[in-house]
Design an enzyme around this catalytic site. Structure first.
Site, PDB file in Angstrom:
ATOM      1  CG  ASP A 105      12.689   1.746   2.769  1.00 44.82           C
ATOM      2  OD1 ASP A 105      12.005   1.841   1.742  1.00 44.82           O
ATOM      3  OD2 ASP A 105      12.835   0.690   3.404  1.00 44.82           O
ATOM      4  CG  ASP A 207       7.963  -0.225   0.716  1.00 44.55           C
ATOM      5  OD1 ASP A 207       8.443  -1.267   1.183  1.00 44.55           O
ATOM      6  OD2 ASP A 207       6.749   0.062   0.761  1.00 44.55           O
ATOM      7  CD  GLU A 273       9.458  -4.479  -1.091  1.00 43.65           C
ATOM      8  OE1 GLU A 273       9.466  -5.281  -0.146  1.00 43.65           O
ATOM      9  OE2 GLU A 273       8.752  -3.458  -1.105  1.00 43.65           O
ATOM     10  CG  HIS A 334      12.043  -4.861   6.727  1.00 45.47           C
ATOM     11  ND1 HIS A 334      12.658  -4.707   5.501  1.00 45.47           N
ATOM     12  CD2 HIS A 334      10.847  -4.244   6.626  1.00 45.47           C
ATOM     13  CE1 HIS A 334      11.863  -4.025   4.700  1.00 45.47           C
ATOM     14  NE2 HIS A 334      10.765  -3.739   5.348  1.00 45.47           N
ATOM     15  CG  ASP A 335       8.815  -6.852   4.690  1.00 45.64           C
ATOM     16  OD1 ASP A 335       8.357  -6.442   5.775  1.00 45.64           O
ATOM     17  OD2 ASP A 335       8.903  -6.125   3.680  1.00 45.64           O
TER      18      ASP A 335
END
Length: 545
Positions: A105, A207, A273, A334-335
């Site tokens: 990431d 990200d 993302e 995870h968000d």
């Protein structure tokens, strides 16, 4: 170390399944209450048993951990909390031995304020890195240069007394934004990525990949004209702006091309993302042409809207705009609130987990699964005094942040902390998760975990689901009805009941189909009459011609 192979010759990643690991919460091997790289290495056999292909690791780099690794202070080292570079090399070696790819990431848009680059940049206005971050003078009345807002609340500008200027932070004040208009910044990020590719990394998840560039003129954003912002909650004013100037700038396309050129040197892949007002359009732009991202995902299926109309519209709109690009459909990460709670409420049935997995893996694209969703984990209720997420602390109680989806993986129902740690876990292990532990589910043939293993294996035997085109059919609202077509193969039909009530409907296409067995979801059919129990699904094939 590995040598750079030739560029990718076949799009294997279009046939793959991604599994996201949040390192802090996977397995702790040293008793400090935080997961680590040796813990992930220890569980790679489990991950391989799921039948997935790519393991996406959330950040494990050196960081003050104010945003739990998404605030990086050294791009080229492992934070001692997670282990060492040697631990990472061992992880790579074991993963490759199991035929698993490792995707890291990369957080390029910003760093930690503890990063040496920022420490130097903020020291003066004339040092070598003075222009490496986004600095701006105040307006005559002392206010920030424009109205840009932080995703985490409040102004996106923070006053710095050293330079007597504001710096931009799209997220926490401790996460200053890099100035990608400076070519030295771009090269520094490319060099950091090369460091990991040379160690054998197979791919990169980027990200906030549309946040790299900002409007040079620092023009203020206009008010939002529609409530479709996927990056904010309804208690966050971030969604009240149309984010025309603070991100998603055209210069980013050329930078993504540089990243693709580097990745091609190593045969590595990328997934981006995308959090944007019109994220589907950005995803199409960023994946088109074969010279930028390999694939992208958005927050469009990470919302509370669990309806056939919404899912169909998202897929159809992307397909209409895609122009040869590729998508990764994700329903959990995870968000976001755990999908079982987000789409199933406080006490969702396990049948929902099976239905959601089957539906997700039947869409055209590369599925991305989040750790624990294979166990049907629900959102954990973390009390205020145990919250860790600064986002949740700032917006509590209306929004409790992201801790509820980040709690530790439960491995053993009969062990302290469900086998995650021998110490005190950084977030609590809640009782419902203990009951859903891997050890308990492996003993139950009908568990969500064993269903996930069977379904993923079955999907591999259905080339239409892996490589075929997609089309949708009108059906009752609770039903998502689709068709996957692949040249040389029978068309595969699928119908999913997204509701907790039985559905009975006529589907003329199904009248010519042969039932497909092996997926393990309940349904019945009488010619073109499809009968689906709550959260049931049906698959059938229609021969060409």
């Amino acid at each position: 170390m590995t040598t750079a192979p030739s560029a990718i010759s076949t799009p294997w990643w279009r046939e793959a399944i991604i599994y996201q690991v949040y390192p802090r919460s996977y397995l702790d091997t040293d008793g400090d209450g935080v997961g680590d790289l040796p813990g992930i290495t220890n569980k790679l056999d489990y991950i391989a048993s799921l039948g997935v292909d790519i393991v996406w690791l959330s950040p494990f780099f050196k960081s003050p951990m104010k945003d739990f690794g998404y605030d990086i202070s050294d791009y080229c080292d492992v934070d001692p909390l997670f282990g060492t570079l040697d631990d990472f090399d061992k992880l790579i070696e074991k993963a490759h031995g199991l035929k698993l790819k490792i995707m890291i990431d990369q957080v390029m848009s910003h760093t930690s304020d503890a990063h040496p680059w920022f420490v130097e940049s903020r020291a003066s206005r004339d040092n070598p890195k003075a222009d490496w971050y986004v600095w701006a003078d105040p307006r005559p009345d002392g206010n920030p240069p424009n109205n840009w807002l932080s995703v985490f609340g409040g102004s996106a500008w923070q006053w710095d007394t050293r330079r007597r200027q504001y710096y931009l932070h799209n997220f926490l004040t401790s996460q200053p934004d890099l100035n990608f208009h400076n070519p030295d910044v771009q090269q520094a990020e490319l060099d950091a990525l090369r460091f990991w590719l040379a160690r054998g990394v197979d791919g990169v998840r980027m990200d906030a990949c549309n946040f790299h560039f900002h409007d040079r003129q620092l023009r203020s954003n206009p008010p939002a004209t529609r409530a479709d912002n996927m990056m904010a909650t309804d208690v966050n004013p971030y969604g009240m702006q149309s984010h025309r100037y603070d991100k998603t700038q055209p210069e980013n396309l050329a930078f993504l091309q540089k990243i693709r050129k580097l990745l091609d040197e190593y045969g590595a892949i990328s997934i981006g993302e995308v959090g944007a007002d019109d994220s589907l359009a950005v995803m199409a732009d960023y994946t088109s042409g074969g010279d930028k991202l390999h694939m992208a995902y958005s927050f469009n299926l990470l919302t509370p809207d669990f309806s056939a109309a919404h899912i169909r519209s998202q897929v159809e709109e992307f397909e209409a705009r895609v122009r040869g690009g590729w998508v990764s459909w994700s329903v959990g990460n995870h968000d976001s609130v755990r999908v079982m709670t987000r789409w199933g409420g406080e006490d969702p049935p396990r049948a929902l987990a099976k239905l959601v997995l089957a539906m997700q893996l039947s869409l055209k694209g590369t599925p991305c699964l989040y750790q624990g969703d294979e166990l049907a984990l629900t959102e954990a209720d973390v009390p205020y005094e145990l919250l860790q997420d600064p986002y949740g602390i700032a917006f509590w109680p209306e929004f409790k942040g992201r801790d509820g989806c980040r709690t530790p993986m439960p491995w053993a129902s009969d062990a302290p902390n469900a086998g995650f740690t021998t110490g005190t876990p950084w977030l609590p292990v809640v009782a419902p998760h203990v009951e859903a532990a891997v050890s308990a589910q492996e003993e139950n043939e009908d568990s969500p975990l064993n269903f996930a293993r069977r379904f993923i294996a079955w999907r591999r035997s259905q080339p239409q689901l892996v490589r075929g085109d997609i089309a949708f059919f009108d059906a009752p609202e609770a039903v998502l009805a689709l068709r996957r077509d692949l040249e040389g193969e029978p068309a595969l039909l699928a119908a999913f009941n997204l509701s907790n009530e039985a559905v009975d409907f006529d589907w003329p296409e199904a009248g010519h189909a042969d039932d497909v067995q092996g997926h393990g979801l309940p349904s019945t059919r009488a010619r073109s009459r499809i009968q689906l129990p709550p959260y049931g699904a049906w698959y059938g094939t229609v021969k060409a011609g």
